[in-house]
Design an enzyme around this catalytic site. Sequence first.
Site, PDB file in Angstrom:
ATOM      1  N   ARG A 142     -37.258 -21.775   0.557  1.00 46.11           N
ATOM      2  CA  ARG A 142     -37.963 -22.852   1.506  1.00 46.11           C
ATOM      3  C   ARG A 142     -38.255 -22.308   2.852  1.00 46.11           C
ATOM      4  O   ARG A 142     -38.436 -23.186   3.703  1.00 46.11           O
ATOM      5  CB  ARG A 142     -37.491 -24.204   1.324  1.00 46.11           C
ATOM      6  CG  ARG A 142     -37.596 -24.771   0.046  1.00 46.11           C
ATOM      7  CD  ARG A 142     -37.563 -26.555   0.028  1.00 46.11           C
ATOM      8  NE  ARG A 142     -37.773 -27.113  -1.202  1.00 46.11           N
ATOM      9  CZ  ARG A 142     -38.832 -27.467  -1.561  1.00 46.11           C
ATOM     10  NH1 ARG A 142     -40.039 -26.958  -1.081  1.00 46.11           N
ATOM     11  NH2 ARG A 142     -38.962 -28.022  -2.998  1.00 46.11           N
ATOM     12  N   ASP A 173     -47.405 -26.550   2.248  1.00 41.56           N
ATOM     13  CA  ASP A 173     -46.944 -26.228   3.532  1.00 41.56           C
ATOM     14  C   ASP A 173     -46.904 -24.755   3.436  1.00 41.56           C
ATOM     15  O   ASP A 173     -47.024 -23.917   4.411  1.00 41.56           O
ATOM     16  CB  ASP A 173     -45.357 -26.615   3.529  1.00 41.56           C
ATOM     17  CG  ASP A 173     -45.270 -28.083   4.055  1.00 41.56           C
ATOM     18  OD1 ASP A 173     -46.025 -28.536   4.951  1.00 41.56           O
ATOM     19  OD2 ASP A 173     -44.329 -28.930   3.603  1.00 41.56           O
ATOM     20  N   LYS A 199     -49.491 -24.078  -5.956  1.00 40.91           N
ATOM     21  CA  LYS A 199     -48.619 -24.642  -6.779  1.00 40.91           C
ATOM     22  C   LYS A 199     -47.733 -25.937  -6.224  1.00 40.91           C
ATOM     23  O   LYS A 199     -47.816 -26.201  -5.170  1.00 40.91           O
ATOM     24  CB  LYS A 199     -47.473 -23.485  -6.573  1.00 40.91           C
ATOM     25  CG  LYS A 199     -46.074 -23.724  -7.415  1.00 40.91           C
ATOM     26  CD  LYS A 199     -44.941 -23.474  -6.269  1.00 40.91           C
ATOM     27  CE  LYS A 199     -44.827 -24.763  -5.229  1.00 40.91           C
ATOM     28  NZ  LYS A 199     -43.629 -24.701  -4.270  1.00 40.91           N
ATOM     29  N   ASP A 202     -46.010 -31.704  -7.519  1.00 43.40           N
ATOM     30  CA  ASP A 202     -46.328 -32.807  -7.193  1.00 43.40           C
ATOM     31  C   ASP A 202     -47.772 -33.258  -7.326  1.00 43.40           C
ATOM     32  O   ASP A 202     -48.059 -34.612  -6.931  1.00 43.40           O
ATOM     33  CB  ASP A 202     -45.896 -32.975  -5.564  1.00 43.40           C
ATOM     34  CG  ASP A 202     -44.338 -32.768  -5.269  1.00 43.40           C
ATOM     35  OD1 ASP A 202     -43.619 -32.700  -6.332  1.00 43.40           O
ATOM     36  OD2 ASP A 202     -44.281 -32.323  -4.307  1.00 43.40           O
TER      37      ASP A 202
END
Length: 552
Positions: A142, A173, A199, A202
């Site tokens: 991340r 993001d 991707k 969610d």
Amino acid sequence: MKESALEKARANYSPKMPSMLGGPVEAVEGEKTQSVANNEEIQSLFPNTYGMPVVKFIPSQASKPMPAINVGVILSGGQAPGGHNVIAGLFDGLKSLHADSRLYGFLGGPRGLIEHNYTELTSDIIDKYRNTGGFDIIRSGRDKLEHEKQFDAGLEILNQLNIKALVIIGGDDSNTNACLLAEYYKKKNTGIQVIGCPKTIDGDLKNAQIETSFGFDTACKVYSELIGNIERDCNSARKYWHFIKLMGRSASHIALECALQTQPNLCIISEEVQRNNSNLDNIVTEIADLVEERYNAGNRFGIILIPEGLIEFIPDFKVLISEINKLLGVPANAEQFNKLDKSERMSYIQGKLSPKSAQLYASLPASVAAQLILERDSHGNVQVSLIETEKLLSDLVRTNLAERNNPKLLEAFAPLHHFFGYEGRCAAPSNFDANYCYSLGYTASRLIAAGKTGYMASVTNTTAPASEWEAGGIPITMMMNMEYRNEGSKPVIRKALVELDGAPFLTFAKRREDWKKSTSYLYPGPIQYFGPAELCDRPTITLCLEQGKTLD
Ligand code: FBP
């Protein structure tokens, strides 16, 4: 590496893709584009990649010879089923352009690029991962790519490996970061292209151009199988209320899709809570009323779905969370905060909040108060998956029922809690995701061949058979707007929340009153890979309804 029987069988599955990608294609360009909002600011931040046209691939008669090319790939953010197939599609696409093309995977997410950690992905490696779940082929991370120092560190290794294009597979993001990188490499005339792929389980990276993000289909099918199993247990034992929290970060797409697939007694939709300005008490009372109503009808059981981002949408909580975010966004405060122990941290926050937020914060169970101040992720988001909303709600429902002067009702209320998230993120991709991901990767190779940068691969018409899908590219700046993040206003891809006037929500809203009283559970069972097409290849109900299809 040992393979399970299913992995062996799935290794032989050939993902379906748009038939046009089976031959040479040419890129047709549309009109110049604009960002979804804040046009001037986005344009000034992305002068080199703003306004580019949408690209559509169409079959072409002649194939243009292409030199061999070296390409890099990064998996970024949370896992989502199908990531391996994006890489396989990209690999096959590049090899079809030139057999000597090479693909390098950066390890552990964006950090692999910055720290020069990579591996060459050869056909032996790729073949082991075709149609499998997970991101373990090169792992993910991340880390945020946002500083020029990081871009320059990346440039160094890209030049060293003679890599001419980088594909970033990530959510909103990560694709925002892909856009920043594309802009920087273009500004510096590096000749390095950057392409994104949509991707996230969610389902919130979608818009007029991107129909769905990969992984949403499989994750929802896995969760729906589990919810269906619980529903059957619930309807057999008839003694528990199951509070099921579902991953999905802010948006309630997963909860909504699972509700459409399983017909629970109640499903909270955060976006509706926000629109109705409902507070926590309203939500708790609605659940307690339902418990009482079903009890009076002889049903001491029920199923409630809760989207993980719920509390961020309850207006009072929203203010509280934004106050905490702003407070901890100031480096001096964060430094002081980090030196404190757990209980001191809670009092520190309490002392700095506005009176209304301080009152709400003080009223929360200590576990939830502590969860609200846990470290933010690197993008400044509250880690909603760590907040036990399902327990908060059931505790408050018990308190509400206790005030109803009916000891038997209170005694009959036996809640159980579940959180489904990680169970679905690495599942073997459904046929839909296996096909969609492979097609996205293959499309990325065609965008590279067309010399594009700052684009997201797009595959559309996805409720039709895969052979009729269409492939193209969308300028990432087109999806951007300015939003407040922990260090101020930033350009980001706009997240898609559940649209309350959209067909999926309206279909749910029309049916949900029936599901409350009657027990209308649906048991979807596990993902099917072989058998009738309506069981194997069917996309999510959300996608079908969004594209004008109706439910049977
Ligand atoms: P992405 O947005 O990166 O795809 O991640 C999705 C997600 O699974 C969310 O649903 C969840 O809130 C979060 O990741 C959990 O984060 P982590 O993987 O760091 O535990």
